[in-house]
Design a protein around this motif. Structure first.
Motif, short mmCIF file in Angstrom:
data_model
loop_
_atom_site.label_atom_id
_atom_site.label_comp_id
_atom_site.label_asym_id
_atom_site.label_seq_id
_atom_site.Cartn_x
_atom_site.Cartn_y
_atom_site.Cartn_z
N GLU A 1 33.44 50.53 30.46
CA GLU A 1 32.54 50.20 29.25
C GLU A 1 33.05 51.48 28.39
OE1 GLU A 1 28.22 51.04 28.78
OE2 GLU A 1 28.12 49.19 29.43
N ALA A 2 33.31 50.83 26.79
CA ALA A 2 33.91 51.62 26.00
C ALA A 2 32.59 51.97 24.98
CB ALA A 2 35.09 51.21 25.17
N VAL A 3 32.42 53.10 24.56
CA VAL A 3 31.00 53.62 23.66
C VAL A 3 31.90 53.78 22.42
CG1 VAL A 3 29.27 55.00 23.33
CG2 VAL A 3 29.96 54.32 25.71
N LEU A 4 31.63 53.09 21.35
CA LEU A 4 32.03 53.29 20.16
C LEU A 4 31.05 54.01 19.16
CD1 LEU A 4 33.81 50.01 19.80
CD2 LEU A 4 34.97 51.79 20.52
N LEU A 5 31.24 55.25 18.65
CA LEU A 5 30.30 55.75 17.92
C LEU A 5 31.08 56.06 16.44
CD1 LEU A 5 29.33 58.41 20.42
CD2 LEU A 5 27.86 56.50 19.53
N GLN A 6 30.46 55.65 15.35
CA GLN A 6 31.02 55.96 13.98
C GLN A 6 30.29 57.03 13.66
OE1 GLN A 6 30.87 53.02 10.98
NE2 GLN A 6 31.73 54.19 9.34
N LEU A 7 31.17 58.21 13.36
CA LEU A 7 30.53 59.51 12.96
C LEU A 7 30.32 59.55 11.26
CD1 LEU A 7 32.74 61.67 15.54
CD2 LEU A 7 30.37 60.70 15.59
N SER A 8 29.37 60.24 10.90
CA SER A 8 29.32 60.39 9.49
C SER A 8 30.48 61.39 8.91
CB SER A 8 28.04 61.31 9.06
OG SER A 8 27.92 62.61 9.48
N PRO A 9 30.93 60.86 7.75
CA PRO A 9 32.17 61.69 7.27
C PRO A 9 31.84 63.20 6.88
CG PRO A 9 31.70 59.48 5.93
CD PRO A 9 30.49 59.79 6.83
N ASP A 10 30.58 63.54 6.56
CA ASP A 10 30.12 64.82 6.19
C ASP A 10 30.22 65.76 7.34
OD1 ASP A 10 30.02 63.81 3.49
OD2 ASP A 10 28.07 63.54 3.66
N SER A 11 29.69 65.09 8.33
CA SER A 11 29.46 66.13 9.62
C SER A 11 29.96 65.64 10.85
CB SER A 11 27.97 66.43 9.82
OG SER A 11 27.34 65.27 9.69
N TRP A 12 31.16 65.03 10.72
CA TRP A 12 31.90 64.27 12.13
C TRP A 12 32.34 65.46 12.86
CZ3 TRP A 12 36.69 65.38 13.33
CH2 TRP A 12 37.66 66.17 12.44
N GLU A 13 32.57 66.59 12.51
CA GLU A 13 33.02 67.61 13.47
C GLU A 13 31.98 68.09 14.56
OE1 GLU A 13 36.49 70.36 12.22
OE2 GLU A 13 35.37 69.87 10.43
N GLU A 14 30.82 68.33 13.83
CA GLU A 14 29.58 68.82 14.39
C GLU A 14 28.98 67.75 15.19
OE1 GLU A 14 29.66 69.01 10.97
OE2 GLU A 14 30.37 71.17 10.93
N GLU A 15 28.90 66.33 14.92
CA GLU A 15 28.73 65.38 15.53
C GLU A 15 29.48 65.25 16.99
OE1 GLU A 15 27.71 61.66 13.98
OE2 GLU A 15 27.40 62.69 11.98
N ALA A 16 30.74 65.02 16.76
CA ALA A 16 31.66 65.26 17.69
C ALA A 16 31.56 66.10 18.78
CB ALA A 16 33.02 64.99 17.15
N GLU A 17 31.44 67.32 18.46
CA GLU A 17 31.43 68.35 19.19
C GLU A 17 29.97 68.15 20.14
OE1 GLU A 17 33.04 71.06 20.61
OE2 GLU A 17 35.04 70.20 19.02
N ALA A 18 28.72 67.70 19.48
CA ALA A 18 27.62 67.75 20.37
C ALA A 18 27.66 66.54 21.11
CB ALA A 18 26.59 67.53 19.26
N LEU A 19 28.25 65.38 20.93
CA LEU A 19 28.45 64.37 21.92
C LEU A 19 29.22 64.71 23.00
CD1 LEU A 19 28.66 61.42 19.16
CD2 LEU A 19 26.89 61.88 20.70
N LEU A 20 30.39 65.42 22.92
CA LEU A 20 31.19 65.81 23.82
C LEU A 20 30.53 66.68 24.68
CD1 LEU A 20 34.77 65.83 21.84
CD2 LEU A 20 33.74 63.87 23.44
N ALA A 21 29.90 67.49 24.36
CA ALA A 21 29.33 68.60 24.97
C ALA A 21 28.30 67.91 25.92
CB ALA A 21 28.65 69.82 24.45
N GLU A 22 27.51 66.86 25.37
CA GLU A 22 26.51 66.12 25.98
C GLU A 22 27.07 65.39 27.20
OE1 GLU A 22 23.35 62.61 25.37
OE2 GLU A 22 23.95 63.80 23.40
N SER A 23 28.28 64.69 26.90
CA SER A 23 28.89 63.84 27.87
C SER A 23 29.68 64.48 28.76
CB SER A 23 29.78 62.73 26.98
OG SER A 23 30.94 63.47 26.38
N GLY A 24 30.07 65.89 28.73
CA GLY A 24 30.93 66.65 29.60
C GLY A 24 32.20 66.51 29.28
#
Length: 176
Positions: free
Chosen positions: A90-113
């Motif tokens: 399963e591929a999970v696709l997430l569109q991140l907001s252009p203003d805070s994509w770095e913070e969102e990506a870091e939070a999601l990657l930390a949550e998923s390990g």
């Protein structure tokens, strides 16, 4: 006595004048082919993201605003995800907001390990890979792609981002 007086020069010439001319001709031909290739390249209108040969996302490149996408192969514990069943994985696709994509990506990657993921951006008619969890990072080091037929490939994750034209091409022949 030892024949030292009759020594002749055994100096060998590495490149002759004709070798230099041949090498210069080959380099000029390669340069001209490169210029022709760049000149006839057509910009693409969409990027098709696929894994294992199956398309999982299509992104229009003619957007005014930059778009950032995170593709993960293990589902994080968040409610708003877009999943695509793809050959057993399963591929999970997430569109991140252009203003805070770095913070969102870091939070999601930390949550998923930070298991397996690819983070790419579509901006100014180009697609570039920003980050990946693959060991060699060839996809991240690859230059941005924008021309029809160009692609970025992440081989460990079997992910391909290919630039195409939105118009369907006519068939040039059918084989039975």
């Amino acid at each position: 006595m030892f024949g030292c007086g009759n020594m002749e020069s055994t100096k060998k010439i590495f490149l002759t004048k004709s070798d230099v001319l041949l090498l210069a001709g080959i380099l000029m031909a390669a340069f001209l082919l490169l210029l022709l290739r760049k000149g006839f390249r057509q910009p693409g209108s969409q990027a098709v993201v696929s894994r294992d040969g199956r398309a999982i996302l299509q992104v229009q490149l003619l957007q005014e605003e930059a778009a950032y996408y995170l593709v993960m192969w293990e589902k994080p514990h968040i409610a708003e995800t877009r999943t695509a069943e793809n050959g057993g994985s399963e591929a999970v696709l997430l569109q991140l907001s252009p203003d805070s994509w770095e913070e969102e990506a870091e939070a999601l990657l930390a949550e998923s390990g930070k298991k397996e993921y690819n983070l790419f951006a579509c901006e100014n008619g180009e697609v570039r890979m920003i980050r990946s969890s693959c060991p060699d990072l060839i996809c991240v080091k690859h230059q941005a792609v924008s021309g029809t037929g160009e692609s970025i490939i992440c081989l460990p994750h079997k992910l391909i981002i290919e630039i195409s034209d939105a118009q369907e091409k006519e068939l040039d022949g059918v084989v039975y």
